[in-house]
Design a protein around this motif. Sequence first.
Motif, PDB file in Angstrom:
ATOM      1  N   UNK A   1       0.852  -1.190   0.000  1.00 11.28           N
ATOM      2  CA  UNK A   1       0.000   0.000   0.000  1.00 11.28           C
ATOM      3  C   UNK A   1       0.889   1.241   0.000  1.00 11.28           C
ATOM      4  N   UNK A   2       0.340   2.404  -0.215  1.00 15.29           N
ATOM      5  CA  UNK A   2       1.144   3.623  -0.114  1.00 15.29           C
ATOM      6  C   UNK A   2       1.509   3.888   1.337  1.00 15.29           C
ATOM      7  N   UNK A   3       2.800   4.066   1.581  1.00 15.11           N
ATOM      8  CA  UNK A   3       3.288   4.329   2.943  1.00 15.11           C
ATOM      9  C   UNK A   3       4.719   4.787   2.857  1.00 15.11           C
ATOM     10  N   UNK A   4       5.080   5.791   3.628  1.00 13.53           N
ATOM     11  CA  UNK A   4       6.464   6.254   3.660  1.00 13.53           C
ATOM     12  C   UNK A   4       6.816   7.089   2.440  1.00 13.53           C
ATOM     13  N   UNK A   5       8.055   7.532   2.420  1.00 19.24           N
ATOM     14  CA  UNK A   5       8.510   8.375   1.318  1.00 19.24           C
ATOM     15  C   UNK A   5       8.648   7.604   0.018  1.00 19.24           C
ATOM     16  N   UNK A   6       9.086   6.352   0.131  1.00 20.37           N
ATOM     17  CA  UNK A   6       9.182   5.515  -1.067  1.00 20.37           C
ATOM     18  C   UNK A   6       8.687   4.113  -0.732  1.00 20.37           C
ATOM     19  N   UNK A   7       8.337   3.375  -1.770  1.00 22.41           N
ATOM     20  CA  UNK A   7       7.844   2.013  -1.545  1.00 22.41           C
ATOM     21  C   UNK A   7       8.940   1.115  -0.971  1.00 22.41           C
ATOM     22  N   UNK A   8      10.191   1.503  -1.118  1.00 19.64           N
ATOM     23  CA  UNK A   8      11.268   0.698  -0.569  1.00 19.64           C
ATOM     24  C   UNK A   8      11.253   0.718   0.960  1.00 19.64           C
ATOM     25  N   UNK A   9      10.651   1.749   1.544  1.00 19.51           N
ATOM     26  CA  UNK A   9      10.576   1.879   2.997  1.00 19.51           C
ATOM     27  C   UNK A   9       9.378   1.156   3.588  1.00 19.51           C
ATOM     28  N   UNK A  10       8.457   0.745   2.740  1.00 13.79           N
ATOM     29  CA  UNK A  10       7.211   0.163   3.238  1.00 13.79           C
ATOM     30  C   UNK A  10       7.440  -1.232   3.801  1.00 13.79           C
ATOM     31  N   UNK A  11       6.968  -1.456   4.983  1.00 17.69           N
ATOM     32  CA  UNK A  11       7.050  -2.777   5.599  1.00 17.69           C
ATOM     33  C   UNK A  11       6.171  -3.738   4.801  1.00 17.69           C
ATOM     34  N   UNK A  12       6.745  -4.832   4.292  1.00 16.40           N
ATOM     35  CA  UNK A  12       5.933  -5.781   3.518  1.00 16.40           C
ATOM     36  C   UNK A  12       4.751  -6.344   4.305  1.00 16.40           C
ATOM     37  N   UNK A  13       4.851  -6.320   5.638  1.00 22.24           N
ATOM     38  CA  UNK A  13       3.744  -6.827   6.449  1.00 22.24           C
ATOM     39  C   UNK A  13       2.512  -5.941   6.346  1.00 22.24           C
ATOM     40  N   UNK A  14       2.669  -4.741   5.809  1.00 18.94           N
ATOM     41  CA  UNK A  14       1.512  -3.869   5.575  1.00 18.94           C
ATOM     42  C   UNK A  14       0.753  -4.284   4.324  1.00 18.94           C
ATOM     43  N   UNK A  15       1.407  -5.094   3.494  1.00 27.88           N
ATOM     44  CA  UNK A  15       0.771  -5.562   2.272  1.00 27.88           C
ATOM     45  C   UNK A  15       0.599  -7.065   2.295  1.00 27.88           C
ATOM     46  N   UNK A  16       0.912  -7.697   1.175  1.00 30.99           N
ATOM     47  CA  UNK A  16       0.805  -9.148   1.082  1.00 30.99           C
ATOM     48  C   UNK A  16       2.067  -9.720   0.463  1.00 30.99           C
ATOM     49  N   UNK A  17       2.469 -10.870   0.934  1.00 32.81           N
ATOM     50  CA  UNK A  17       3.613 -11.550   0.345  1.00 32.81           C
ATOM     51  C   UNK A  17       3.450 -13.035   0.560  1.00 32.81           C
ATOM     52  N   UNK A  18       4.116 -13.799  -0.265  1.00 32.33           N
ATOM     53  CA  UNK A  18       3.930 -15.237  -0.195  1.00 32.33           C
ATOM     54  C   UNK A  18       5.236 -15.991  -0.046  1.00 32.33           C
ATOM     55  N   UNK A  19       5.236 -17.202  -0.518  1.00 33.48           N
ATOM     56  CA  UNK A  19       6.415 -18.063  -0.391  1.00 33.48           C
ATOM     57  C   UNK A  19       7.563 -17.515  -1.213  1.00 33.48           C
ATOM     58  N   UNK A  20       8.740 -17.535  -0.639  1.00 36.07           N
ATOM     59  CA  UNK A  20       9.906 -17.009  -1.317  1.00 36.07           C
ATOM     60  C   UNK A  20      10.650 -18.064  -2.113  1.00 36.07           C
ATOM     61  N   UNK A  21      11.735 -17.609  -2.722  1.00 34.71           N
ATOM     62  CA  UNK A  21      12.593 -18.510  -3.486  1.00 34.71           C
ATOM     63  C   UNK A  21      14.043 -18.299  -3.052  1.00 34.71           C
ATOM     64  N   UNK A  22      14.762 -19.398  -2.872  1.00 30.74           N
ATOM     65  CA  UNK A  22      16.128 -19.323  -2.357  1.00 30.74           C
ATOM     66  C   UNK A  22      17.112 -18.984  -3.465  1.00 30.74           C
ATOM     67  N   UNK A  23      17.945 -18.011  -3.207  1.00 32.23           N
ATOM     68  CA  UNK A  23      19.051 -17.665  -4.101  1.00 32.23           C
ATOM     69  C   UNK A  23      20.347 -17.871  -3.323  1.00 32.23           C
ATOM     70  N   UNK A  24      21.218 -18.693  -3.862  1.00 34.49           N
ATOM     71  CA  UNK A  24      22.508 -18.959  -3.235  1.00 34.49           C
ATOM     72  C   UNK A  24      23.609 -18.645  -4.226  1.00 34.49           C
ATOM     73  N   UNK A  25      24.511 -17.774  -3.820  1.00 41.22           N
ATOM     74  CA  UNK A  25      25.638 -17.379  -4.665  1.00 41.22           C
ATOM     75  C   UNK A  25      26.912 -17.877  -3.998  1.00 41.22           C
ATOM     76  N   UNK A  26      27.531 -18.840  -4.633  1.00 43.53           N
ATOM     77  CA  UNK A  26      28.698 -19.465  -4.028  1.00 43.53           C
ATOM     78  C   UNK A  26      29.563 -20.102  -5.097  1.00 43.53           C
ATOM     79  N   UNK A  27      30.871 -20.050  -4.862  1.00 41.85           N
ATOM     80  CA  UNK A  27      31.782 -20.712  -5.781  1.00 41.85           C
ATOM     81  C   UNK A  27      32.098 -22.122  -5.293  1.00 41.85           C
TER      82      UNK A  27
END
Length: 125
Positions: A99-125
């Motif tokens: 939702x609209x909140x804060x100066x930019x959307x990057x500051x918005x707590x995701x808990x104010x909106x909706x989010x689901x299952x994530x995906x794992x990213x692993x960067x390794x040699x």
Amino acid sequence: VQLQASGGGLVQPGESLTLSCVTSRPILDYYAISWFRQAPGKEREGVSCMVNSDGTTYYADSVKDRFNISRDKGKNTLYLQMNALRPEDTAIYFCATLPPWGDTCLETDPDLGSWGQGTQVTVSS
């Protein structure tokens, strides 16, 4: 709202990955769409977001010039193109609608909106 992130995996430093996120409702129904990540032992971090009304994008300093957020309105899909990946990018990545909140959307707590299952990213040699 249901969101499903996908596209994660194991890559070597310097390589690229593209994450996808399909929303159960039209992307334009939401004020903003975003990606955030959670690494073990670290605080949740907003990675990038896009304001749907005008397409304005924001990036965390740690990923600026390496990551690119985009959307396909017809497919209700959000993307995160990640280039020049580093070990410190290792985390679970989540997509969110905000939702609209804060100066930019990057500051918005995701808990104010909706989010689901994530995906794992692993960067390794």
